[in-house]
Design a protein around this motif. Structure first.
Motif, PDB file in Angstrom:
ATOM      1  N   LEU A  42       0.876  -1.157   0.000  1.00 55.53           N
ATOM      2  CA  LEU A  42       0.000   0.000   0.000  1.00 55.53           C
ATOM      3  C   LEU A  42       0.910   1.201   0.000  1.00 55.53           C
ATOM      4  O   LEU A  42       1.267   1.726   1.025  1.00 55.53           O
ATOM      5  CB  LEU A  42      -0.917  -0.012   1.224  1.00 55.53           C
ATOM      6  N   PRO A  44       1.346   4.774  -1.507  1.00 52.59           N
ATOM      7  CA  PRO A  44       0.721   5.862  -2.241  1.00 52.59           C
ATOM      8  C   PRO A  44       1.684   6.627  -3.137  1.00 52.59           C
ATOM      9  O   PRO A  44       1.262   7.270  -4.094  1.00 52.59           O
ATOM     10  CB  PRO A  44       0.173   6.764  -1.134  1.00 52.59           C
ATOM     11  N   ARG A  52      -4.349   4.354  -7.503  1.00 52.31           N
ATOM     12  CA  ARG A  52      -4.403   4.247  -6.057  1.00 52.31           C
ATOM     13  C   ARG A  52      -5.841   4.124  -5.553  1.00 52.31           C
ATOM     14  O   ARG A  52      -6.135   3.397  -4.636  1.00 52.31           O
ATOM     15  CB  ARG A  52      -3.737   5.473  -5.447  1.00 52.31           C
TER      16      ARG A  52
ATOM     17  N   ALA B 170      -2.858   5.682   4.314  1.00 49.81           N
ATOM     18  CA  ALA B 170      -1.538   5.778   3.672  1.00 49.81           C
ATOM     19  C   ALA B 170      -1.385   7.128   2.964  1.00 49.81           C
ATOM     20  O   ALA B 170      -0.322   7.751   3.009  1.00 49.81           O
ATOM     21  CB  ALA B 170      -1.360   4.630   2.681  1.00 49.81           C
ATOM     22  N   ARG B 171      -2.465   7.581   2.312  1.00 48.19           N
ATOM     23  CA  ARG B 171      -2.423   8.887   1.641  1.00 48.19           C
ATOM     24  C   ARG B 171      -2.139  10.007   2.642  1.00 48.19           C
ATOM     25  O   ARG B 171      -1.274  10.870   2.416  1.00 48.19           O
ATOM     26  CB  ARG B 171      -3.753   9.135   0.912  1.00 48.19           C
ATOM     27  N   PHE B 174       1.398  10.028   3.769  1.00 47.66           N
ATOM     28  CA  PHE B 174       2.292  10.589   2.757  1.00 47.66           C
ATOM     29  C   PHE B 174       2.162  12.113   2.700  1.00 47.66           C
ATOM     30  O   PHE B 174       3.159  12.834   2.590  1.00 47.66           O
ATOM     31  CB  PHE B 174       2.001   9.963   1.386  1.00 47.66           C
ATOM     32  N   GLU B 175       0.930  12.617   2.781  1.00 46.73           N
ATOM     33  CA  GLU B 175       0.709  14.061   2.700  1.00 46.73           C
ATOM     34  C   GLU B 175       1.290  14.792   3.912  1.00 46.73           C
ATOM     35  O   GLU B 175       1.854  15.876   3.778  1.00 46.73           O
ATOM     36  CB  GLU B 175      -0.789  14.364   2.583  1.00 46.73           C
TER      37      GLU B 175
END
Lengths: 272, 272
Positions: A42, A44, A52, B170-171, B174-175
């Motif tokens: 997973l 991103p 995604r 996960a997004r 990352f952000e």
């Protein structure tokens, strides 16, 4: 903590199954397979935004402290990234018309008010419900409302502000089946990204043997595993939940599950 | 499947603790205690609506298949039932002004359009995030935005339509922390009924040792358990998640958790 992987995916060929599930009779919305392979994936950063958002992913968490191997299955898709368009025509705060733009610093289309400039976000909705166990049978309700009028479902509905998921699940069970339940534990979370819903299903038991159809049900009944009307289930989430539950009970090992249901067919209809 | 019960409750006396938790330093939003008693109790029929919505409830699910005893703790409250008022002044579909009424067949106040009669529902929002583990440390981000500017949080944010909870977690990681993570398993669901939020936190690990503050973070850092800034955490959900995680790790038994955080203090502010 993950040992088994179930990827649930719907597609253009609804009856093709990668691996037939013993309890899954043909259903118009579901393909499923079960595997025990693959490392977690997973990431991103390494995936384009389009891929995604539309991968099939299911993680199934075993209730075993000694279980230390893990895995997440994924499958890519060539579907476009910005399928979801804001469904908000007017501003909730001032009543002004909205425009659909990608605001500065964001990556997604939003409804932005042309008068007060408020950005309106749309978030997934939580559907909470109970898998009610009684004498090795499960409680199902035949729907008296659309969608899926006349089909069977677990008692479930949208969670409300002001209640917990467990309280909402018990409330919905009381409203739909007049059943007074004791919530036991979380059983499954099933995300359905393409329609913006997440199901949270709890195991529960009847506090007394009474149940009856509520205003939104034609009838309610307890079904043994071999009696479940798999060809007349209302939603893919109900099918998947019942499959996982029966599998767990037959294996003598009740687990908590997390999974994602992708609905390509639905998506194709949306972008046509 | 439930063995331990944690009731997390905030109140007028923020620093009073029913039973001090070894890892919970004074925090303005939390009281907590842990117990191992009590049968399941979640009976929507026997409770008045007012009490049903504002009870403290936490269930903690052990990852042990042999674990068959269960329990849910509850505490009643004399708080009023209809605290939540719809926050929608105008119809999203036609722009007409709304009125706040209890529609026929329902029990809750809704915003109903005075022009097209559309009923507008407000549902809880899902906040998804990661508890990133790396060399026995956890990744935290210092917030560069309100609310809780300058305080430490797990990387987390609102789930979007079109993604699963794991993908959203996960997004967000990352952000907020430029961290490329591998999601391992669900760790905790924390419902906060009074603000209409449900946190879904996943355990995750770094795919590589790189991380850096994203646009919404002042800094990001890995903390050993004894280094965590418990007196500078941004949200009660972060405190509770870290407490449960540290407790699990020290007990050598990682579990998945479900709990509810009640915020009386917040509520009192709302109804004043």
């Amino acid at each position: 903590m993950i040992r088994s992987i179930h990827t649930i995916k719907t597609g253009a060929s609804p009856f093709h199954r990668l691996k037939p599930h013993p309890f899954s009779l043909p259903h118009p919305f579901i393909q499923s397979h079960t595997s025990h392979l693959g490392p977690p994936l997973l990431n991103p950063k390494s995936l384009s935004r389009s891929r995604r958002y539309f991968r099939a992913l299911q993680m199934s968490t075993h209730l075993s402290p000694s279980n230390s191997d893990s895995g997440v299955s994924s499958s890519s898709s060539s579907l476009p990234s910005m399928v979801h368009k804001p469904n908000i025509g007017f501003c909730q705060s001032c009543g002004g018309p909205t425009k659909h733009v990608i605001p500065e610093g964001e990556e997604r289309m939003r409804a932005v008010c042309t008068v007060c400039e408020k950005v309106h976000y749309e978030n997934p909705k939580m559907v909470v419900g109970c898998l009610v166990e009684h004498n090795s049978k499960v409680l199902l309700c035949k729907r008296k409302i659309q969608p899926s009028y006349g089909l069977w479902t677990l008692p479930a509905g949208f969670m409300e502000v002001g209640e917990s998921a467990a309280e909402g699940a018990a409330r919905e069970t009381f409203e739909e089946a007049c059943a007074d339940v004791e919530v036991i534990s979380p059983f499954a979370q099933l995300d359905i990204p393409l329609i913006g819903q997440s199901y949270i299903i709890f195991r529960a038991k009847l506090k007394n043997p009474h149940f009856a159809p509520g205003p939104e049900s034609l009838e309610c009944a307890l079904f043994g595993f071999d009696e479940i009307p798999f060809d007349s289930l209302a939603f893919s989430s109900v099918l998947v939940t019942l499959q996982m539950y029966i599998e767990d009970v037959r294996a003598g090992k009740l687990r908590s599950h997390y999974c994602t249901i992708t609905k390509k067919k639905f998506l194709e209809k949306q972008i046509r």
